[in-house]
Design a protein around this motif. Structure first.
Motif, PDB file in Angstrom:
ATOM      1  N   ALA A   1       0.839  -1.202   0.000  1.00 32.82           N
ATOM      2  CA  ALA A   1       0.000   0.000   0.000  1.00 32.82           C
ATOM      3  C   ALA A   1       0.870   1.247   0.000  1.00 32.82           C
ATOM      4  O   ALA A   1       0.609   2.225  -0.710  1.00 32.82           O
ATOM      5  CB  ALA A   1      -0.928   0.009   1.222  1.00 32.82           C
TER       6      ALA A   1
ATOM      7  N   TYR B   1       2.166   1.630  -3.456  1.00 31.47           N
ATOM      8  CA  TYR B   1       1.122   2.027  -4.407  1.00 31.47           C
ATOM      9  C   TYR B   1       0.788   3.514  -4.317  1.00 31.47           C
ATOM     10  O   TYR B   1       0.769   4.233  -5.318  1.00 31.47           O
ATOM     11  CB  TYR B   1      -0.149   1.197  -4.166  1.00 31.47           C
ATOM     12  N   TYR B   2       0.528   3.975  -3.101  1.00 30.45           N
ATOM     13  CA  TYR B   2       0.012   5.332  -2.957  1.00 30.45           C
ATOM     14  C   TYR B   2       1.056   6.398  -3.215  1.00 30.45           C
ATOM     15  O   TYR B   2       0.720   7.571  -3.419  1.00 30.45           O
ATOM     16  CB  TYR B   2      -0.631   5.524  -1.578  1.00 30.45           C
TER      17      TYR B   2
ATOM     18  N   ALA C   1      -1.503  -1.993  -7.847  1.00 29.91           N
ATOM     19  CA  ALA C   1      -2.886  -2.075  -7.361  1.00 29.91           C
ATOM     20  C   ALA C   1      -3.378  -3.523  -7.422  1.00 29.91           C
ATOM     21  O   ALA C   1      -4.026  -4.009  -6.485  1.00 29.91           O
ATOM     22  CB  ALA C   1      -3.799  -1.183  -8.200  1.00 29.91           C
TER      23      ALA C   1
ATOM     24  N   LEU D   1      -1.826  -5.491  -4.664  1.00 28.42           N
ATOM     25  CA  LEU D   1      -2.402  -5.140  -3.364  1.00 28.42           C
ATOM     26  C   LEU D   1      -3.750  -5.837  -3.172  1.00 28.42           C
ATOM     27  O   LEU D   1      -4.024  -6.404  -2.108  1.00 28.42           O
ATOM     28  CB  LEU D   1      -2.545  -3.621  -3.255  1.00 28.42           C
ATOM     29  N   LYS D   2      -4.573  -5.806  -4.203  1.00 29.93           N
ATOM     30  CA  LYS D   2      -5.876  -6.480  -4.103  1.00 29.93           C
ATOM     31  C   LYS D   2      -5.704  -7.975  -3.896  1.00 29.93           C
ATOM     32  O   LYS D   2      -6.449  -8.611  -3.141  1.00 29.93           O
ATOM     33  CB  LYS D   2      -6.714  -6.209  -5.362  1.00 29.93           C
TER      34      LYS D   2
ATOM     35  N   ARG E   1      -9.166  -3.953   4.286  1.00 30.10           N
ATOM     36  CA  ARG E   1      -9.421  -3.736   2.851  1.00 30.10           C
ATOM     37  C   ARG E   1      -9.860  -2.298   2.596  1.00 30.10           C
ATOM     38  O   ARG E   1      -9.417  -1.653   1.654  1.00 30.10           O
ATOM     39  CB  ARG E   1     -10.487  -4.687   2.331  1.00 30.10           C
TER      40      ARG E   1
ATOM     41  N   THR F   1      -7.647  -0.077   0.199  1.00 26.64           N
ATOM     42  CA  THR F   1      -8.135   0.048  -1.181  1.00 26.64           C
ATOM     43  C   THR F   1      -9.385   0.895  -1.309  1.00 26.64           C
ATOM     44  O   THR F   1     -10.125   0.774  -2.282  1.00 26.64           O
ATOM     45  CB  THR F   1      -8.416  -1.350  -1.772  1.00 26.64           C
TER      46      THR F   1
ATOM     47  N   PHE G   1      -8.630   4.806  -4.452  1.00 25.96           N
ATOM     48  CA  PHE G   1      -7.845   3.665  -4.958  1.00 25.96           C
ATOM     49  C   PHE G   1      -8.258   3.375  -6.394  1.00 25.96           C
ATOM     50  O   PHE G   1      -9.441   3.321  -6.707  1.00 25.96           O
ATOM     51  CB  PHE G   1      -8.110   2.447  -4.068  1.00 25.96           C
ATOM     52  N   GLU G   2      -7.306   3.200  -7.253  1.00 25.03           N
ATOM     53  CA  GLU G   2      -7.492   2.923  -8.687  1.00 25.03           C
ATOM     54  C   GLU G   2      -8.223   4.053  -9.408  1.00 25.03           C
ATOM     55  O   GLU G   2      -8.843   3.828 -10.472  1.00 25.03           O
ATOM     56  CB  GLU G   2      -8.210   1.587  -8.904  1.00 25.03           C
TER      57      GLU G   2
ATOM     58  N   GLY H   1     -11.262  -3.973  -4.909  1.00 26.54           N
ATOM     59  CA  GLY H   1     -10.888  -2.788  -4.156  1.00 26.54           C
ATOM     60  C   GLY H   1     -12.139  -2.237  -3.501  1.00 26.54           C
ATOM     61  O   GLY H   1     -13.251  -2.370  -4.040  1.00 26.54           O
TER      62      GLY H   1
ATOM     63  N   SER I   1     -12.941   0.752  -3.257  1.00 27.27           N
ATOM     64  CA  SER I   1     -13.493   1.834  -4.076  1.00 27.27           C
ATOM     65  C   SER I   1     -14.526   1.276  -5.057  1.00 27.27           C
ATOM     66  O   SER I   1     -15.585   1.874  -5.274  1.00 27.27           O
ATOM     67  CB  SER I   1     -12.370   2.561  -4.829  1.00 27.27           C
TER      68      SER I   1
END
Lengths: 156, 120
Positions: free
Chosen positions: A57, A60-61, A72, A75-76, A106, A110, A114-115, B68, B70
């Motif tokens: 994480a 990613y960020y 991403a 991470l998922k 989670r 995420t 996220f994404e 995710g 989101s």
């Protein structure tokens, strides 16, 4: 049959019963020890996975959105693996149900943007990382608390 | 409404949707501008049309690479927040997943959206 013959039969029968009971007690104790080891291993794997999730994480960020796609996905996948371990733990006992704690991890890892194509890279001290760390800690605390409750250590 | 895959059997009269096979094995992102398999697109093009047909919907979450939050929040919280679906419609949605944490999270998003809607 002579009286002493019956006595011998009764004694032999009692010995068999005691041996069977003793075997069962030992067997149950062994089963409990094996289960304890399995659950301990599971919780250790959960701990290792949460370390990976926090690290991924963080990675990613800090990345730009157009460079973070693979991160991403990883991470998922890590969160999904965590959920699978938690599901396995819950099969040992309902006391090991960590659905809420895993969901929180989670959400922190995420959620939000996220994404998102419009996401801006975070700074190293972003609140998000502290919130994720807190969620991880809550999950691990629950693991340890439930483990200690189910398998208390012997007082020395 | 929320079931684990190992629990209650799916309704034989319900519409069956598997996100992995009917939408994408790689759901990602919140809005349509984030990518081709976003939560918004899933909600608007797959889930809401089925719910508005008036039938029960059995939704299967297994088989994807992972979700995710989101995506989940937009897909499910958005049912109430964006489309204003009421509880009678939401109750026709049955979610099946081997991951109990997904069910917990989705329920939270729907409940939060309903609560916010009532506050307005």
């Amino acid at each position: 049959m002579a009286e002493d013959g019956w006595i011998k039969i009764i004694i032999a029968g009692a010995q068999i019963v005691f041996a069977a009971v003793g075997w069962k007690i030992i067997s149950l104790g062994n089963d409990k020890r094996e289960t304890r080891k399995e659950v301990r291993t599971l919780f250790n794997e959960i701990r290792a996975l949460t370390n990976q999730i926090e690290a991924k994480a963080f990675e990613y960020y800090l990345l730009e959105p157009n460079k973070s796609g693979e991160c991403a996905t990883q991470l998922k996948r890590l969160v999904k693996q965590l959920a699978a371990l938690a599901t396995t733990a819950a099969r040992y006992s309902a006391k090991f149900d960590m659905s809420l704690e895993v969901a929180t991890v989670r959400m922190k890892a995420t959620g939000g943007d996220f994404e998102s194509a419009d996401r801006k890279p975070s700074g190293c001290n972003d609140l998000l990382f502290r919130e994720l760390a807190a969620a991880v800690l809550e999950l691990l605390d629950k693991c340890e608390a439930v483990f200690a409750n189910c398998y208390p250590s012997r007082q020395r | 409404m929320i079931h684990n895959t190992s629990s209650a059997a799916a309704s034989s009269t319900a519409v069956r949707i598997s996100i992995a096979s009917d939408f994408s094995r790689y759901p990602a992102g919140r809005f349509k501008t984030d990518g081709p398999f976003s939560g918004e697109r899933f909600r608007d093009e797959v889930l809401v049309p089925r719910l508005k047909e008036g039938k029960k919907v059995d939704l299967y979450l297994d088989g994807t690479l992972g979700y995710g939050s989101s995506f989940l929040e937009e897909a499910f919280g958005g049912l109430v927040r964006v489309h204003g679906l009421d509880s009678e419609v939401i109750d026709r949605l049955a979610i099946y997943s081997s991951d109990a944490s997904l069910a917990v999270e989705i329920k939270k998003y729907i409940d939060d959206a309903v609560r916010l809607k009532k506050q307005r």
